[in-house]
Enzyme design. Structure first.
Site, PDB file in Angstrom:
ATOM      1  CB  SER A   1      -0.980   0.005   1.185  1.00  0.00           C
ATOM      2  OG  SER A   1      -0.312   0.164   2.405  1.00  0.00           O
ATOM      3  CG  ASN A   2       3.623   2.734   2.946  1.00  0.00           C
ATOM      4  OD1 ASN A   2       3.446   3.923   3.169  1.00  0.00           O
ATOM      5  ND2 ASN A   2       3.406   1.794   3.856  1.00  0.00           N
TER       6      ASN A   2
ATOM      7  NE  ARG B   1      15.530 -11.919   3.044  1.00  0.00           N
ATOM      8  CZ  ARG B   1      15.798 -13.014   3.745  1.00  0.00           C
ATOM      9  NH1 ARG B   1      14.885 -13.520   4.551  1.00  0.00           N
ATOM     10  NH2 ARG B   1      16.950 -13.609   3.634  1.00  0.00           N
TER      11      ARG B   1
ATOM     12  CG  LEU C   1      18.530  -4.448   2.626  1.00  0.00           C
ATOM     13  CD1 LEU C   1      18.191  -3.017   2.232  1.00  0.00           C
ATOM     14  CD2 LEU C   1      18.554  -5.368   1.408  1.00  0.00           C
TER      15      LEU C   1
ATOM     16  CG  HIS D   1      10.379   1.537  11.552  1.00  0.00           C
ATOM     17  ND1 HIS D   1      10.543   0.169  11.425  1.00  0.00           N
ATOM     18  CD2 HIS D   1      10.207   1.767  12.871  1.00  0.00           C
ATOM     19  CE1 HIS D   1      10.478  -0.388  12.609  1.00  0.00           C
ATOM     20  NE2 HIS D   1      10.274   0.553  13.512  1.00  0.00           N
TER      21      HIS D   1
ATOM     22  N   GLY E   1      22.968   0.233  10.666  1.00  0.00           N
ATOM     23  CA  GLY E   1      22.157  -0.262  11.788  1.00  0.00           C
ATOM     24  C   GLY E   1      20.687  -0.303  11.388  1.00  0.00           C
ATOM     25  CB  VAL E   2      18.037  -2.909  11.779  1.00  0.00           C
ATOM     26  CG1 VAL E   2      16.540  -3.014  11.502  1.00  0.00           C
ATOM     27  CG2 VAL E   2      18.788  -4.006  11.044  1.00  0.00           C
TER      28      VAL E   2
HETATM   29  C1  GAR Z   1       3.975  -0.642   6.628  1.00  0.00           C
HETATM   30  O1  GAR Z   1       3.257  -0.354   7.796  1.00  0.00           O
HETATM   31  C2  GAR Z   1       5.444  -0.312   6.817  1.00  0.00           C
HETATM   32  O2  GAR Z   1       5.668   0.834   7.596  1.00  0.00           O
HETATM   33  C3  GAR Z   1       5.940  -1.544   7.517  1.00  0.00           C
HETATM   34  O3  GAR Z   1       5.288  -2.610   6.878  1.00  0.00           O
HETATM   35  C4  GAR Z   1       4.035  -2.161   6.390  1.00  0.00           C
HETATM   36  C5  GAR Z   1       3.952  -2.496   4.918  1.00  0.00           C
HETATM   37  O4  GAR Z   1       2.682  -2.234   4.404  1.00  0.00           O
HETATM   38  N1  GAR Z   1       7.367  -1.661   7.432  1.00  0.00           N
HETATM   39  C6  GAR Z   1       8.122  -2.217   8.362  1.00  0.00           C
HETATM   40  O5  GAR Z   1       7.670  -2.697   9.377  1.00  0.00           O
HETATM   41  C7  GAR Z   1       9.609  -2.209   8.051  1.00  0.00           C
HETATM   42  N2  GAR Z   1      10.344  -2.508   9.227  1.00  0.00           N
HETATM   43  P1  GAR Z   1       2.476  -2.050   2.853  1.00  0.00           P
HETATM   44  O6  GAR Z   1       3.077  -3.292   2.185  1.00  0.00           O
HETATM   45  O7  GAR Z   1       0.996  -2.003   2.673  1.00  0.00           O
HETATM   46  O8  GAR Z   1       3.165  -0.789   2.431  1.00  0.00           O
END
Ligand code: GAR
Length: 199
Positions: A15-16, A94, A96, A112, A146-147
């Protein structure tokens, strides 16, 4: 002014990614999506990208076993083959390696779902609720070794309400992510232009 060639890396729903592709429909937006890449062949976002006319590629990390760099070598070659200039991680799940991060340093950003530096990693919404926080949110940052630790580009806040669950909080945060990410990507593109003299 030419637009930076954008890749969106996803692992699932996307969705992002969709929010980024929609923002880039405006010819004045400073990035032009040229590639959507998923480490999971079944990621729903690939279908949306394909239907939108963007090259949509799956590179299944499982095919490389535990060899993260071999997987990333293929990802890197695909990105370079497409002439990518900036990468957005959009639900790309994943971690990296330092090799890949270094190779794309200053050219890769991530979204995030927490107000970093709080709640790096997973289960961000539940952890914010358990901590009794009054607000949660999302952060777009440059990717560094760093993650979830790179320099912050932008954040958006949402309230945590008394009966929130991780799901209700995630549902409130997601629209904020969709607003924030295109804005933050535009800011990142301007920064790259400033520092590289990209015309
Ligand atoms: C989103 O909430 C994004 O911020 C999160 O995963 C979701 C993906 O949704 N990302 C993380 O947690 C990264 N550590 P989407 O596939 O609908 O964009």
């Amino acid at each position: 002014m030419s637009r930076l060639r954008l890749a969106v890396l996803i692992s699932g729903r996307g969705s992002n990614m969709e929010a980024l592709l929609r923002a880039a429909e405006d010819p004045a937006f400073p990035a032009e999506p040229v590639l959507v890449l998923s480490n999971r062949p079944d990621a729903a976002g690939l279908k949306f990208a394909d239907a939108a006319g963007i090259a949509a590629v799956a590179i299944d990390h499982k095919a490389f076993g535990k060899d993260r760099e071999a997987f990333e070598f293929h990802v890197d070659a695909t990105l370079r083959g497409a002439g990518v200039e900036i990468i957005t991680l959009a639900g790309f799940m994943r971690v990296l390696t330092p090799w890949f991060v270094k190779r794309w340093e200053g050219r890769m950003i991530n979204i995030h779902p927490s107000l970093l530096p709080k709640y790096k990693g997973l289960d961000t919404h539940q952890r914010a609720i358990d901590a009794g926080d009054a607000e949660a949110g999302c952060t777009v940052h440059w990717v560094s070794a760093g993650v979830d630790e790179g320099e912050i580009i932008a954040q958006a806040r949402v309230p945590i309400l008394p009966n929130d669950t991780a799901d209700t909080l995630a549902a409130r945060t997601l629209p904020a992510e969709h607003r924030l990410y295109p804005e933050a990507l535009a800011a990142a593109c301007h920064k790259i232009r400033e520092t590289s003299g990209h015309a």
